[in-house]
Design an enzyme around this catalytic site. Sequence first.
Site, PDB file in Angstrom:
ATOM      1  CE  LYS A 204      -3.241  -2.980   0.226  1.00  0.00           C
ATOM      2  NZ  LYS A 204      -3.795  -3.480  -1.028  1.00  0.00           N
TER       3      LYS A 204
ATOM      4  N   GLY B 119      -8.436  -4.564   2.995  1.00  0.00           N
ATOM      5  CA  GLY B 119      -9.681  -5.167   3.457  1.00  0.00           C
ATOM      6  C   GLY B 119      -9.890  -4.982   4.944  1.00  0.00           C
ATOM      7  N   GLY B 120      -9.257  -3.946   5.518  1.00  0.00           N
ATOM      8  CA  GLY B 120      -9.517  -3.612   6.907  1.00  0.00           C
ATOM      9  C   GLY B 120      -8.618  -4.305   7.922  1.00  0.00           C
TER      10      GLY B 120
ATOM     11  CG  HIS C  26     -15.654   1.889  -0.858  1.00  0.00           C
ATOM     12  ND1 HIS C  26     -14.556   1.214  -0.380  1.00  0.00           N
ATOM     13  CD2 HIS C  26     -15.792   1.498  -2.140  1.00  0.00           C
ATOM     14  CE1 HIS C  26     -14.058   0.460  -1.349  1.00  0.00           C
ATOM     15  NE2 HIS C  26     -14.790   0.608  -2.437  1.00  0.00           N
TER      16      HIS C  26
ATOM     17  CE  LYS D   8     -16.037  -3.076  -1.913  1.00  0.00           C
ATOM     18  NZ  LYS D   8     -15.165  -3.251  -3.074  1.00  0.00           N
TER      19      LYS D   8
ATOM     20  NE  ARG E  17     -10.734  -8.372  -6.013  1.00  0.00           N
ATOM     21  CZ  ARG E  17     -10.355  -7.590  -5.023  1.00  0.00           C
ATOM     22  NH1 ARG E  17      -9.066  -7.344  -4.822  1.00  0.00           N
ATOM     23  NH2 ARG E  17     -11.244  -7.034  -4.222  1.00  0.00           N
TER      24      ARG E  17
HETATM   25  C1  MV4 Z   1      -9.666   4.797   5.894  1.00  0.00           C
HETATM   26  C2  MV4 Z   1     -10.811   5.251   6.604  1.00  0.00           C
HETATM   27  C3  MV4 Z   1     -10.804   6.544   7.054  1.00  0.00           C
HETATM   28  N1  MV4 Z   1      -9.730   7.349   6.843  1.00  0.00           N
HETATM   29  N2  MV4 Z   1      -8.633   5.624   5.716  1.00  0.00           N
HETATM   30  C4  MV4 Z   1     -11.069   0.228   5.421  1.00  0.00           C
HETATM   31  C5  MV4 Z   1     -10.536  -0.840   4.535  1.00  0.00           C
HETATM   32  C6  MV4 Z   1      -9.496  -0.242   3.700  1.00  0.00           C
HETATM   33  N3  MV4 Z   1      -9.788  -0.508   2.331  1.00  0.00           N
HETATM   34  C7  MV4 Z   1      -9.476   1.215   3.997  1.00  0.00           C
HETATM   35  N4  MV4 Z   1     -10.437   1.441   5.047  1.00  0.00           N
HETATM   36  C8  MV4 Z   1     -10.618   2.680   5.570  1.00  0.00           C
HETATM   37  N5  MV4 Z   1      -9.588   3.552   5.405  1.00  0.00           N
HETATM   38  C9  MV4 Z   1      -8.677   6.877   6.176  1.00  0.00           C
HETATM   39  N6  MV4 Z   1      -7.626   7.677   5.985  1.00  0.00           N
HETATM   40  C10 MV4 Z   1     -11.876   4.358   6.774  1.00  0.00           C
HETATM   41  C11 MV4 Z   1     -11.786   3.071   6.271  1.00  0.00           C
HETATM   42  C12 MV4 Z   1     -12.953   2.243   6.489  1.00  0.00           C
HETATM   43  C13 MV4 Z   1     -13.765   1.842   5.420  1.00  0.00           C
HETATM   44  C14 MV4 Z   1     -13.462   2.170   4.106  1.00  0.00           C
HETATM   45  C15 MV4 Z   1     -14.251   1.766   3.057  1.00  0.00           C
HETATM   46  C16 MV4 Z   1     -15.413   1.040   3.321  1.00  0.00           C
HETATM   47  C17 MV4 Z   1     -15.746   0.706   4.619  1.00  0.00           C
HETATM   48  C18 MV4 Z   1     -14.940   1.095   5.679  1.00  0.00           C
HETATM   49  C19 MV4 Z   1     -15.294   0.759   6.983  1.00  0.00           C
HETATM   50  C20 MV4 Z   1     -14.478   1.139   8.009  1.00  0.00           C
HETATM   51  C21 MV4 Z   1     -13.314   1.879   7.762  1.00  0.00           C
END
Ligand code: MV4
Length: 450
Positions: free
Chosen positions: A116, A164-165, A208, A237, A291
């Site tokens: 990342k 993916g968290g 998102h 999702k 992908r």
């Molecule tokens: C973040 C965020 C808030 N601020 N980054 C979650 C998984 C990963 N793909 C990135 N994620 C997040 N990054 C910053 N700077 C909040 C999340 C996030 C999230 C992002 C997309 C969809 C659902 C989520 C649920 C919790 C946290």
Amino acid sequence: MFDKILIANRGEIALRVIRACREMGIKSVAVHSTADADAMHVRMADEAICIGPAPGTESYLNVAAIIAACEVTGAQAIHPGYGFLSENASFVQIIEDHGLTFIGPTAEHIRTMGDKITAKDTMIKLGVPCVPGSEGGVPDLAAAKKLGAEMGYPVIIKATAGGGGRGMKVAATAADMESAFMTARAEGKSNFGNDEVYIEKYLTTPRHIEIQVFGDGKGKAVHLGERDCSLQRRHQKVFEEAPGPSITPEERAKIGKVCADAVAKINYIGAGTIEFLYENGEFYFIEMNTRLQVEHPVTEAIFGVDLVREQILVAAGESMTFGQDDLEINGHSIEVRINAERLPNFAPCPGKITAYHAPGGLGVRMDSALYQGYSIPPYYDSLIGKLIVHGRDRAEALARLDRALGELIVDGIDTTTPLFHALLQEKDIHTGEYNIHWLEKWLDANMAEG
Ligand code: MV4
């Protein structure tokens, strides 16, 4: 063009690829575990080969067995679907070393986007807007605390190998920094064998939004707009739509061009998704997926293109069938994920399907490998179907979703279908006013555990 393609996957996505192959006059080879001998993808493909025992690690992730299956059947190319080996750079290298073709990006693109910090650094250089944060990795707690004070809290600490968290921790104040930093680092180390972390400003209420891109590997690339995938539970999702209800045509054209130009510049080949957080009218890059994604059908619905066909064409060195000027949005599409899970806890619920009826009619697509009498094995992902609807506008798509959900019959197990009937009663779903936290809050309020 290839005359035979092996699909290194199972379930609905294996069927999705077999269907594209058949329309292109290409023979298909299914691979399967012993637990999947009776699975639909085995029946639908032209040929099938058993590649190992039930656990995914011994079958669908068994690289040597998959390569051997290509040699035995004469398949010239491998489509990985999503999950399993789809973003494994070493797998791509091995495939190429055997003179076979991977239907997807290069090993180098997968490796770049899989780390990342490298992905973000690459995107910054390509002019893609990113979340403000550390320049590269943060070496120690002292550096993390210094950055936190400079940027202002809240901040989020992320493992560079995460996604993916996983390996992500929020520090709401300076007092939380030590435990957040140490935990993110430890999770990176234990889950991915990499303890490098980076820091970003934490966005509190974003959506998102992901941009679908597609490249020919020779410097030409297009975007196919966005999908809003904000409705998630524990980073899974559950409901995806295109176009995003909050995105204007001007915003789409602007961020879309930034993304298409970026992937053109790196000679990206095939389908890719550039993920953003979207808050107060601004896009902030977070990750790129190299992908085909689960939710690609909503993009196919509104643009009328077959993304898997295009993946196969460019992998064979041919041209894409469309350019940016050929792409125009038609209506609105929504996908819901039907999982073999029991509400309210979403506990996996494998078992025998005693009755199955797929919805149909205008604007309805059901991608599923289910059939009556099939037994869902307990070894794999709980996704058993994707219901995708398309309407002339969002209201029509929502009404069609409600109607199609009413036609769906999956007896013998529990599924997530009742969740969608309930969500369709919510005003916020109809107005499109939701962010990444909406669903978890709604579940807490409406699905309290008994
Ligand atoms: C973040 C965020 C808030 N601020 N980054 C979650 C998984 C990963 N793909 C990135 N994620 C997040 N990054 C910053 N700077 C909040 C999340 C996030 C999230 C992002 C997309 C969809 C659902 C989520 C649920 C919790 C946290």
